[in-house]
Design an enzyme around this catalytic site. Structure first.
Site, PDB file in Angstrom:
ATOM      1  N   LYS A 261       4.161  18.610 -12.306  1.00  0.00           N
ATOM      2  CA  LYS A 261       4.145  18.599 -13.769  1.00  0.00           C
ATOM      3  C   LYS A 261       5.049  19.678 -14.366  1.00  0.00           C
ATOM      4  CE  LYS A 261      -0.094  16.097 -14.313  1.00  0.00           C
ATOM      5  NZ  LYS A 261      -0.439  15.905 -12.894  1.00  0.00           N
TER       6      LYS A 261
HETATM    7  C1  PLP Z   1      -0.586  14.668 -12.268  1.00  0.00           C
HETATM    8  C2  PLP Z   1      -0.483  14.548 -10.793  1.00  0.00           C
HETATM    9  C3  PLP Z   1      -0.307  13.299 -10.157  1.00  0.00           C
HETATM   10  C4  PLP Z   1      -0.291  11.995 -10.912  1.00  0.00           C
HETATM   11  O1  PLP Z   1       0.859  11.831 -11.682  1.00  0.00           O
HETATM   12  P1  PLP Z   1       0.908  10.758 -12.862  1.00  0.00           P
HETATM   13  O2  PLP Z   1       2.171  10.982 -13.570  1.00  0.00           O
HETATM   14  O3  PLP Z   1      -0.301  11.059 -13.722  1.00  0.00           O
HETATM   15  O4  PLP Z   1       0.796   9.420 -12.231  1.00  0.00           O
HETATM   16  C5  PLP Z   1      -0.154  13.276  -8.783  1.00  0.00           C
HETATM   17  N1  PLP Z   1      -0.207  14.409  -8.055  1.00  0.00           N
HETATM   18  C6  PLP Z   1      -0.382  15.621  -8.627  1.00  0.00           C
HETATM   19  C7  PLP Z   1      -0.444  16.825  -7.759  1.00  0.00           C
HETATM   20  C8  PLP Z   1      -0.520  15.736 -10.003  1.00  0.00           C
HETATM   21  O5  PLP Z   1      -0.701  16.955 -10.570  1.00  0.00           O
END
Ligand code: PLP
Length: 490
Positions: free
Chosen positions: A122
């Site tokens: 993120k």
């Molecule tokens: C947020 C997250 C996801 C999922 O990603 P999306 O964009 O919500 O599908 C997968 N792995 C980790 C470690 C995350 O923080």
């Protein structure tokens, strides 16, 4: 200079906006999500000579790849500087290193997206988003108060993205004693007067309800200029498009694409790079679909945990909700992935009425089914598998034994799906979304090894924590925010 791109809502009632307005709007006023009116072409981005593209650093490439999406609202040199600054916070010279999983001849790769300040993917979008918000607010002499709820990862990524900026304060609610210690410390040890952590004596849902109620208080919202940095913001998708293209350009440079169609020539069913993506809210993998819309020869393997509404949707055309179960991959514990609406809109041939009806039906009846003729070609691009917790641990263990690499439980869900659904030798990129040290308990259970935090965070457990513990009570939280936000103190 490309002409400015406009963004339209999936529900068709909100007016089209340019990038600057779409950034600040987040959700469209008709409840829909913004998508570009049309996809810019990769041929505008990837230079005619791929070797030149490969010679660029990741930030320089990212600035080129995103430029068509923002053109007309930013100066190119300012935009490039902002991206360079965003990715200078990453702890790896390649920013998003692509590493072979085992023997390179197997053609299965991990793209490590976790070298940012909070060790999860993120950061790639949020480090940019915080700076874009700041830039827009400075231009308009605006100031905002960001309020959000987190069950773990998003909170720390948002805090790192928004800390220490004159234009914004940030308040993040988390459920008291219900997030992991690493997750809590990543939020509460940030030493900045503009960052406010609130532990609520309640659940994550209670935190979310309080945030919703704060936004529903029009007077408060207006007074504090409340704002969210949520997962449906278009700019987050935009930032994530880049690494799909980048990975493909790198594989091309290594001669690993084989029969894959060239950049700019989207393949129909064969000749794609397969991207395996551990998925929750469908934001990451939708960005890959955006890259495909620009001309990237890519197909997608969607990994889900026990919360498998997507795996069922891609095999049955029916999207149905249900209770969320906690798993070892908590950032994917989601039943209705909000970004899926963007894909549904395209599957309906961009018919906003049909999209709105579909989403309405999901909300009302807990399920809706795509008409067969809309679902025909989905399988050429989308496949999906669910992996439960015991199988996730097995994949982490086996990967360590076979390759010496530690992977986190989210990444393992993506890898498990890839191992089932890729064809042998097919160029495959598994997106590694979190550093293994972010989820040490699962990794230790699977391998017997406790992954070390990176050096930059080695003293996390010695740093001073700062947070308020408040009752699960709207008035209490509202008063706290009002007392601590700089806008109201003015
Ligand atoms: C947020 C997250 C996801 C999922 O990603 P999306 O964009 O919500 O599908 C997968 N792995 C980790 C470690 C995350 O923080």
């Amino acid at each position: 200079m490309p002409s400015p791109l406009y963004y339209i809502s999936t529900r068709g009632e909100a007016s089209a906006l340019n990038f600057a307005d779409v950034l600040l709007a987040g959700l469209a006023s008709d409840g829909g999500l913004y998508v570009p009116e049309s996809w810019p072409s990769l041929s505008e981005v990837a230079s005619a000579n791929p070797a030149d593209t490969r010679a660029l650093s990741y930030p320089a490439f990212a600035a080129e790849a995103m430029w068509p999406f923002v053109a007309g609202t930013w100066q190119q040199s300012d935009f490039t500087a902002l991206i360079t600054d965003a990715y200078s916070t990453f702890n790896h010279p390649d920013v998003v290193p692509l590493v072979p999983l085992g023997d390179p001849a197997d053609n299965i790769w991990l793209m490590e997206l976790f070298w940012g300040p909070t060790l999860a993917f993120k950061d790639i979008a949020l480090q940019l988003l915080g700076r874009l918000f700041d830039g827009e607010l400075k231009r308009s002499s605006g100031q905002i108060t960001i309020v959000g709820a987190t069950s773990g990862d998003t909170g720390s990524a948002a805090i790192e993205a928004c800390r220490d900026r004159d234009t914004m304060d940030i308040f993040i609610l988390h459920p008291y004693e219900r997030v992991s210690e690493v997750q809590r410390r990543q939020m509460t040890t940030v030493d900045s007067p503009t960052v406010h952590n609130i532990a609520i004596r309640g659940s994550f849902d209670d935190c979310q309800d309080i945030v919703k109620a704060l936004f529903a208080d029009e007077a408060l919202k207006d007074r504090l200029q409340l704002s969210a940095i949520n997962s449906i913001n278009w700019a987050r998708v935009m930032a994530q498009i880049v690494y799909y293209i980048w990975a493909t350009v790198q594989l091309e440079g290594m001669g690993k694409l084989g029969e894959v169609a060239k950049l700019g020539e989207v393949a129909q069913s064969e000749g794609n790079v397969a991207f395996a993506v551990p998925t929750g809210n469908f934001g990451n993998v939708y960005a890959g679909y955006g890259a495909r819309g620009m001309g990237l020869p890519a197909r997608f393997i969607v990994g889900t945990n026990r919360n498998d509404s997507l795996a069922r949707f891609f095999s049955t055309a029916t999207l149905s909700t249900g209770e969320v179960s906690p798993t070892l991959s908590p950032s994917m514990d989601i039943m209705i992935p909000s970004n899926l609406e963007r894909l549904i809109f395209d599957l309906f041939g961009r018919d906003s009425t049909a999209t709105a009806d579909f989403m309405q039906q999901v909300r009302q009846d807990g399920r809706a089914t795509l008409p067969a003729e809309r679902f025909d070609e989905v399988g050429d691009v989308w496949t999906s598998r669910r992996t439960d917790d015991p199988a996730t641990l097995e994949v982490i263990g086996k990967t360590y034994r076979d390759t010496g690499r530690l992977i986190d439980p989210h990444t393992a869900v993506g890898l498990a799906a890839a191992q089932e659904l890729r064809t042998e030798g097919e160029p495959t990129v598994v997106l590694a979304t979190a550093h293994p040290a972010k989820f040490p308990d699962a990794v230790k259970q699977a391998t017997g090894i406790s992954p070390d935090l990176p050096d930059s965070m080695a003293d996390l457990h010695e740093r001073t924590e700062r947070y308020a513990v408040l009752d699960n009570d709207l008035a209490t939280v509202s008063r706290y925010v009002e007392e601590h936000a700089r806008i109201s103190a003015d």
